[in-house]
Design a protein around this motif. Structure first.
Motif, PDB file in Angstrom:
ATOM      1  N   ILE A   4       0.830  -1.200   0.000  1.00 49.20           N
ATOM      2  CA  ILE A   4       0.000   0.000   0.000  1.00 49.20           C
ATOM      3  C   ILE A   4       0.865   1.250   0.000  1.00 49.20           C
ATOM      4  O   ILE A   4       0.650   2.181  -0.780  1.00 49.20           O
ATOM      5  N   VAL A   5       1.888   1.267   0.872  1.00 49.37           N
ATOM      6  CA  VAL A   5       2.773   2.432   0.944  1.00 49.37           C
ATOM      7  C   VAL A   5       3.481   2.637  -0.382  1.00 49.37           C
ATOM      8  O   VAL A   5       3.610   3.761  -0.878  1.00 49.37           O
ATOM      9  N   ARG A   6       3.976   1.535  -0.988  1.00 51.86           N
ATOM     10  CA  ARG A   6       4.670   1.647  -2.267  1.00 51.86           C
ATOM     11  C   ARG A   6       3.769   2.222  -3.346  1.00 51.86           C
ATOM     12  O   ARG A   6       4.184   3.059  -4.151  1.00 51.86           O
ATOM     13  N   ASN A   7       2.520   1.796  -3.369  1.00 51.94           N
ATOM     14  CA  ASN A   7       1.584   2.306  -4.362  1.00 51.94           C
ATOM     15  C   ASN A   7       1.300   3.786  -4.167  1.00 51.94           C
ATOM     16  O   ASN A   7       1.184   4.551  -5.133  1.00 51.94           O
ATOM     17  N   THR A  54       7.150   1.946 -12.522  1.00 54.44           N
ATOM     18  CA  THR A  54       5.764   1.705 -12.108  1.00 54.44           C
ATOM     19  C   THR A  54       4.944   1.144 -13.259  1.00 54.44           C
ATOM     20  O   THR A  54       4.997   1.658 -14.375  1.00 54.44           O
ATOM     21  N   LYS A  55       4.184   0.077 -12.985  1.00 55.99           N
ATOM     22  CA  LYS A  55       3.288  -0.465 -14.012  1.00 55.99           C
ATOM     23  C   LYS A  55       1.916   0.175 -13.873  1.00 55.99           C
ATOM     24  O   LYS A  55       1.304   0.149 -12.811  1.00 55.99           O
ATOM     25  N   ILE A  56       1.457   0.783 -14.954  1.00 53.22           N
ATOM     26  CA  ILE A  56       0.126   1.373 -15.003  1.00 53.22           C
ATOM     27  C   ILE A  56      -0.712   0.617 -16.018  1.00 53.22           C
ATOM     28  O   ILE A  56      -0.205  -0.191 -16.796  1.00 53.22           O
ATOM     29  N   LEU A  57      -2.006   0.891 -15.992  1.00 57.37           N
ATOM     30  CA  LEU A  57      -2.925   0.311 -16.969  1.00 57.37           C
ATOM     31  C   LEU A  57      -3.645   1.443 -17.676  1.00 57.37           C
ATOM     32  O   LEU A  57      -4.348   2.238 -17.031  1.00 57.37           O
ATOM     33  N   GLU A  83      -1.661   1.770 -10.961  1.00 55.91           N
ATOM     34  CA  GLU A  83      -2.540   2.858 -11.373  1.00 55.91           C
ATOM     35  C   GLU A  83      -3.325   2.472 -12.614  1.00 55.91           C
ATOM     36  O   GLU A  83      -2.848   1.697 -13.452  1.00 55.91           O
ATOM     37  N   ILE A  84      -4.518   3.037 -12.750  1.00 57.27           N
ATOM     38  CA  ILE A  84      -5.324   2.917 -13.967  1.00 57.27           C
ATOM     39  C   ILE A  84      -5.592   4.323 -14.469  1.00 57.27           C
ATOM     40  O   ILE A  84      -6.142   5.161 -13.750  1.00 57.27           O
ATOM     41  N   TRP A  85      -5.179   4.598 -15.715  1.00 57.88           N
ATOM     42  CA  TRP A  85      -5.384   5.903 -16.334  1.00 57.88           C
ATOM     43  C   TRP A  85      -6.556   5.789 -17.305  1.00 57.88           C
ATOM     44  O   TRP A  85      -6.558   4.932 -18.188  1.00 57.88           O
ATOM     45  N   ILE A 110      -5.393   0.246  -5.657  1.00 57.88           N
ATOM     46  CA  ILE A 110      -5.313   0.745  -7.028  1.00 57.88           C
ATOM     47  C   ILE A 110      -5.626   2.237  -7.045  1.00 57.88           C
ATOM     48  O   ILE A 110      -6.642   2.681  -6.502  1.00 57.88           O
ATOM     49  N   ILE A 111      -4.754   3.004  -7.674  1.00 61.16           N
ATOM     50  CA  ILE A 111      -4.991   4.424  -7.884  1.00 61.16           C
ATOM     51  C   ILE A 111      -5.643   4.592  -9.247  1.00 61.16           C
ATOM     52  O   ILE A 111      -5.163   4.042 -10.244  1.00 61.16           O
ATOM     53  N   THR A 112      -6.748   5.315  -9.317  1.00 63.91           N
ATOM     54  CA  THR A 112      -7.328   5.676 -10.611  1.00 63.91           C
ATOM     55  C   THR A 112      -6.992   7.135 -10.886  1.00 63.91           C
ATOM     56  O   THR A 112      -6.994   7.971  -9.982  1.00 63.91           O
ATOM     57  N   ARG A 113      -6.711   7.435 -12.145  1.00 60.61           N
ATOM     58  CA  ARG A 113      -6.247   8.769 -12.518  1.00 60.61           C
ATOM     59  C   ARG A 113      -6.854   9.180 -13.865  1.00 60.61           C
ATOM     60  O   ARG A 113      -6.934   8.369 -14.797  1.00 60.61           O
ATOM     61  N   ILE A 114      -7.278  10.439 -13.935  1.00 56.51           N
ATOM     62  CA  ILE A 114      -7.606  11.045 -15.228  1.00 56.51           C
ATOM     63  C   ILE A 114      -6.472  12.012 -15.519  1.00 56.51           C
ATOM     64  O   ILE A 114      -6.358  13.072 -14.882  1.00 56.51           O
TER      65      ILE A 114
END
Length: 237
Positions: A4-7, A54-57, A83-85, A110-114
């Motif tokens: 969690i901290v790493r994310n 970092t691996k994102i989606l 993360e999910i963009w 999971i972090i979601t991002r726009i």
């Protein structure tokens, strides 16, 4: 806990700078850009990608009925996605809700991002809300509208041709399904920790169609302050 901290750290590292170019405004929807960047993919394409360490989606395109299953498999096969963009013009409302739940229930924070310049509209809103940490970057667009079940114009036109009884039946079905989905949306917001005032003060105050008095506004883009106020975004971008 280490995961969690790493994310969270990864999310902070990826936050974009506040500077961004001014986009042309839609005169009918003055809070939104005239040409939203929400991808032309007819179904949402899920693409894992490394950004630094970092691996994102990347999740780009329309929300389709099969998206929840594809998202579940993608996150299961790639447990290191942090993360999910998102950029999307919306799509299947219930699939959007279900995909949001899939993201929330994943065995990771999971972090979601726009990202800056991208737009997340309609059913995409609910996919985005699935993130435990949610970021709307400055210059990004969380775009909403009044939900309506009347998007299928072919079905409506056919029912009119069939006569009054058929049309009345369709209207009843539309009203019933709209009320049911409104209840589901309300429950979803509660579960995701988003203020229900987003529905009453923003979504339900936005026109579903252009009005007779000439008001052509059918979309609403939240400001960064509004996104934080309604807890749509819970991390400042």
């Amino acid at each position: 806990m280490i995961r969690i901290v790493r994310n969270i750290i990864a999310g902070c590292v990826l936050v974009a700078s506040a500077g961004h170019a001014q986009e042309p405004i839609d005169p009918d929807n003055p809070t939104c850009p005239i040409a939203p960047n929400w991808s032309n993919n007819e179904t949402m394409v899920l693409t894992p990608k490394m950004v630094g360490d970092t691996k994102i989606l990347l999740a780009e395109g329309a929300v389709d009925a099969d998206l929840p299953d594809r998202m579940r498999k993608m996150l299961s096969d790639n447990p290191d996605i942090t993360e999910i963009w998102l950029r999307s013009s919306g799509g299947n409302a219930r699939a959007g809700n279900e995909t949001g739940r899939v993201i929330r229930e994943a065995d990771a924070l999971i972090i979601t991002r726009i990202p800056q310049g991208w737009t997340c509209f309609s059913a995409c809103n609910f996919v985005f809300m699935g993130g435990r940490a949610r970021i709307v970057e400055p210059g990004a667009h969380f775009m909403v509208h009044m939900f309506t079940m009347t998007n299928d114009r072919n079905a409506i036109n056919y029912s009119i041709e069939m006569g009054t009884d058929s049309t009345v039946g369709l209207i009843g079905e539309v009203e019933q399904q709209s009320a049911l989905l409104a209840t589901e949306d309300n429950d979803f917001l509660i579960r995701m920790g988003v203020s229900r005032k987003l529905l009453s003060e923003i979504m339900y105050q936005t026109n579903a169609v252009k009005t007779e008095d000439g008001d052509g506004s059918t979309r609403r883009c939240l400001t960064n302050e509004e996104a934080l106020r309604y807890n749509v975004a819970n991390v400042s971008g």
